[in-house]
Motif scaffolding. Structure first.
Motif, mmCIF file in Angstrom:
data_model
loop_
_atom_site.group_PDB
_atom_site.id
_atom_site.type_symbol
_atom_site.label_atom_id
_atom_site.label_comp_id
_atom_site.label_asym_id
_atom_site.label_seq_id
_atom_site.Cartn_x
_atom_site.Cartn_y
_atom_site.Cartn_z
ATOM 1 N N GLU A 178 0.839 -1.201 0.000
ATOM 2 C CA GLU A 178 0.000 0.000 0.000
ATOM 3 C C GLU A 178 0.873 1.251 0.000
ATOM 4 O O GLU A 178 1.857 1.328 0.750
ATOM 5 C CB GLU A 178 -0.884 -0.009 1.258
ATOM 6 C CG GLU A 178 -2.105 0.856 1.191
ATOM 7 C CD GLU A 178 -3.216 0.299 0.307
ATOM 8 O OE1 GLU A 178 -3.148 -0.874 -0.098
ATOM 9 O OE2 GLU A 178 -4.145 1.063 -0.008
ATOM 10 N N ASP A 185 -6.637 2.013 -3.233
ATOM 11 C CA ASP A 185 -6.444 0.662 -2.701
ATOM 12 C C ASP A 185 -5.377 -0.024 -3.553
ATOM 13 O O ASP A 185 -5.682 -0.825 -4.421
ATOM 14 C CB ASP A 185 -7.771 -0.088 -2.725
ATOM 15 C CG ASP A 185 -7.638 -1.526 -2.245
ATOM 16 O OD1 ASP A 185 -6.620 -1.849 -1.603
ATOM 17 O OD2 ASP A 185 -8.560 -2.310 -2.520
ATOM 18 N N ASP A 187 -3.116 -2.332 -3.129
ATOM 19 C CA ASP A 187 -2.942 -3.780 -3.153
ATOM 20 C C ASP A 187 -4.232 -4.525 -3.474
ATOM 21 O O ASP A 187 -4.260 -5.757 -3.513
ATOM 22 C CB ASP A 187 -2.333 -4.284 -1.829
ATOM 23 C CG ASP A 187 -3.223 -4.023 -0.629
ATOM 24 O OD1 ASP A 187 -4.320 -3.439 -0.805
ATOM 25 O OD2 ASP A 187 -2.835 -4.401 0.495
ATOM 26 N N ASN A 189 -6.990 -5.074 -1.876
ATOM 27 C CA ASN A 189 -7.611 -5.951 -0.872
ATOM 28 C C ASN A 189 -8.943 -5.396 -0.372
ATOM 29 O O ASN A 189 -9.515 -5.908 0.581
ATOM 30 C CB ASN A 189 -6.655 -6.195 0.303
ATOM 31 C CG ASN A 189 -6.421 -4.953 1.138
ATOM 32 O OD1 ASN A 189 -6.817 -3.851 0.755
ATOM 33 N ND2 ASN A 189 -5.774 -5.128 2.280
ATOM 34 N N LEU A 191 -9.488 -2.389 0.933
ATOM 35 C CA LEU A 191 -9.341 -1.338 1.934
ATOM 36 C C LEU A 191 -8.355 -0.286 1.424
ATOM 37 O O LEU A 191 -7.240 -0.615 1.007
ATOM 38 C CB LEU A 191 -8.844 -1.915 3.258
ATOM 39 C CG LEU A 191 -9.717 -3.010 3.886
ATOM 40 C CD1 LEU A 191 -9.123 -3.453 5.213
ATOM 41 C CD2 LEU A 191 -11.143 -2.523 4.080
ATOM 42 N N ASP A 194 -4.760 1.042 3.886
ATOM 43 C CA ASP A 194 -4.563 0.235 5.099
ATOM 44 C C ASP A 194 -3.057 -0.003 5.261
ATOM 45 O O ASP A 194 -2.556 -1.089 5.027
ATOM 46 C CB ASP A 194 -5.333 -1.085 5.025
ATOM 47 C CG ASP A 194 -5.033 -1.883 3.763
ATOM 48 O OD1 ASP A 194 -4.861 -1.283 2.690
ATOM 49 O OD2 ASP A 194 -4.953 -3.118 3.865
HETATM 50 CA CA CA Z 1 -5.384 -1.839 0.494
#
Ligand code: CA
Length: 433
Positions: A178, A185, A187, A189, A191, A194
């Motif tokens: 990240e 977002d 990566d 995922n 979120l 994060d």
């Molecule tokens: Ca993320």
């Protein structure tokens, strides 16, 4: 020490310290809950919230129709189970009625209240000598061999963590996938940003601890060691992943399920759960089992009711999942803490939990007591053992810990292993890689 938890009905902690891959889209239209907790006589739950697992062939239209019938609004969904929904229902309806409504529908596999667990700390005597616990478990004898590895990722499902704390910041987990603060977002995922954990209770990227409990458990397992300040964790070098799942002393089961799925999917080796209660949740057990399938150990506080978990179950410690390790609390004299739950079949071992000195919110330190403090000693031990030999399977790690305890009379016939954690023996019993 008086039994400070007034009854099994209301598992709220008292004491000086405690007067104490859907998210981004759903956040835009999320229903708001008030976070208030009630009780049904057996366990606590959040008002106006239910968790509903629809059958996999239930259509979106059917789900919308059912929610519309009862006035339900989708709050959130779960990365670990695409059929599971966190739903807000009218508080005037009553959670029990809502659960019955969904349960009786053919397209629903399972419906539960959103159980409110509580942190498992009890008030303490701050005059105890500091960090007796690490001597008790012979940590220095283990540190002669290994002090940790930053590859050891330990998730702390708790009230968050003071990640600015001088003793915790060096061991804060970072999400290398990240780019912090870019609003993307990176990566994928689900979120956004994060970067160093997540607040699953409030659905944001800031797992700061304003309570103190989570900072305390984080420091026990993984405060930076040999850094010239404060305290040492059981493992000196590790990454502690703060996952905030509650507010004050109330822990949201919905947030816990999301946090557990985040932890194993983001590479945690072990998950600490210094919380619990009487409420059984199949959905929570399912999440713990998903972590187990990923080879992740789940270390849970046995609870602070002073009762026998064999006959009066306490969750999540009592889930009969092979990756669960349930931990009782011991004192500086190897007594079982009077408030600690026990169980010859269901509580695996003891660890120091009475009058434990560790990091606290706002850069501070504090002495706290409870099975909340016992569990992270074992979580730290998992991190240290795996730092020494990262190729061992999780069931072997669990066996090493249980076979390395110091047998103590207060835990014989009261726990599976009959003893208290010994870190030195655990490392001695760990085969070199
Ligand atoms: Ca993320």
């Amino acid at each position: 020490m008086p039994h400070l938890l007034p009854s099994n009905r209301r598992l709220v902690v008292q004491g000086n310290f405690f007067a104490v891959v859907f998210f981004s889209l759903w956040l835009l239209c999320a229903a708001v809950t008030n976070g208030q907790v009630s009780t049904n006589g057996e366990y606590d739950y959040f008002l106006g919230e239910v968790l509903v697992k629809f059958k996999s062939d239930a259509s979106e239209a059917k789900i919308s129709q059912l929610n519309g019938t009862i006035g339900g609004e989708i709050i959130d969904r779960f990365s670990g189970d695409p059929n599971l929904y966190h739903i807000k229902v009218p508080e005037t309806l009553g959670v029990g009625t809502a659960v019955s409504f969904y349960t009786n529908e053919d397209s629903v596999a399972l419906a539960e209240p959103n159980i409110a667990y509580s942190t498992q700390v009890v008030p303490n005597d701050p005059s105890f000598s500091r960090q007796y616990a690490l001597q008790k478990i012979q940590a220095p004898g283990a540190w002669d061999t290994v002090v940790g590895d930053y590859g050891a990722v330990l998730a702390d499902t708790d009230t968050g963590m003071d990640y600015n704390h001088a003793d915790l910041a060096p061991n804060l987990w970072t999400n290398t996938g990240e780019i912090c603060g870019n609003g993307i977002d990176d990566d994928g995922n689900g979120l956004v940003d994060d970067c160093f954990g997540w607040d699953f209770f409030n659905n944001n990227n800031n797992p700061m601890d304003t309570v103190g409990h989570g900072s305390h458990t984080a420091g026990i397992m993984g405060a930076a060691g040999n850094n010239g300040i404060g305290i040492a964790g059981v493992v000196w070098n590790a990454q502690v992943m703060p996952l905030k799942i509650g507010s004050g002393t109330s822990i949201s089961n919905a947030a816990a399920i999301k946090a557990i799925d985040y932890a194993w999917s983001m590479g945690a080796w072990a998950i600490n759960a210094s919380w619990g209660g009487r409420g059984f949740s199949q959905l929570l057990k399912d999440a713990i089992d998903r972590a187990g399938s990923a080879g992740v150990l789940f270390i849970a506080a046995a609870g602070n009711n002073g009762t026998n978990n064999d006959t009066t179950p306490f969750y999540p410690a009592n889930y009969n999942s092979p990756n669960v390790i349930s931990v009782a609390s011991t004192t500086s004299t190897d007594a079982r803490a009077s408030s600690s739950n026990y169980g010859a079949r269901t509580v695996h071992l003891g660890a120091p939990g009475a009058a434990v000195f560790s990091t606290y919110r706002s850069g501070g330190y504090a002495t706290m007591s409870g099975t909340s403090m016992a569990a992270p000693h074992v979580t730290g031990a998992v991190g240290l053992i795996w730092s020494y030999n990262p190729f061992l399977p999780s069931d072997t790690i669990k066996s090493i810990i249980l076979n390395s305890v110091d047998s103590i009379p207060s835990l014989q016939g009261r726990t599976v292993s009959g003893g208290r954690l010994n870190l030195k023996k655990a490392i001695q019993n760990t085969p070199a890689p």
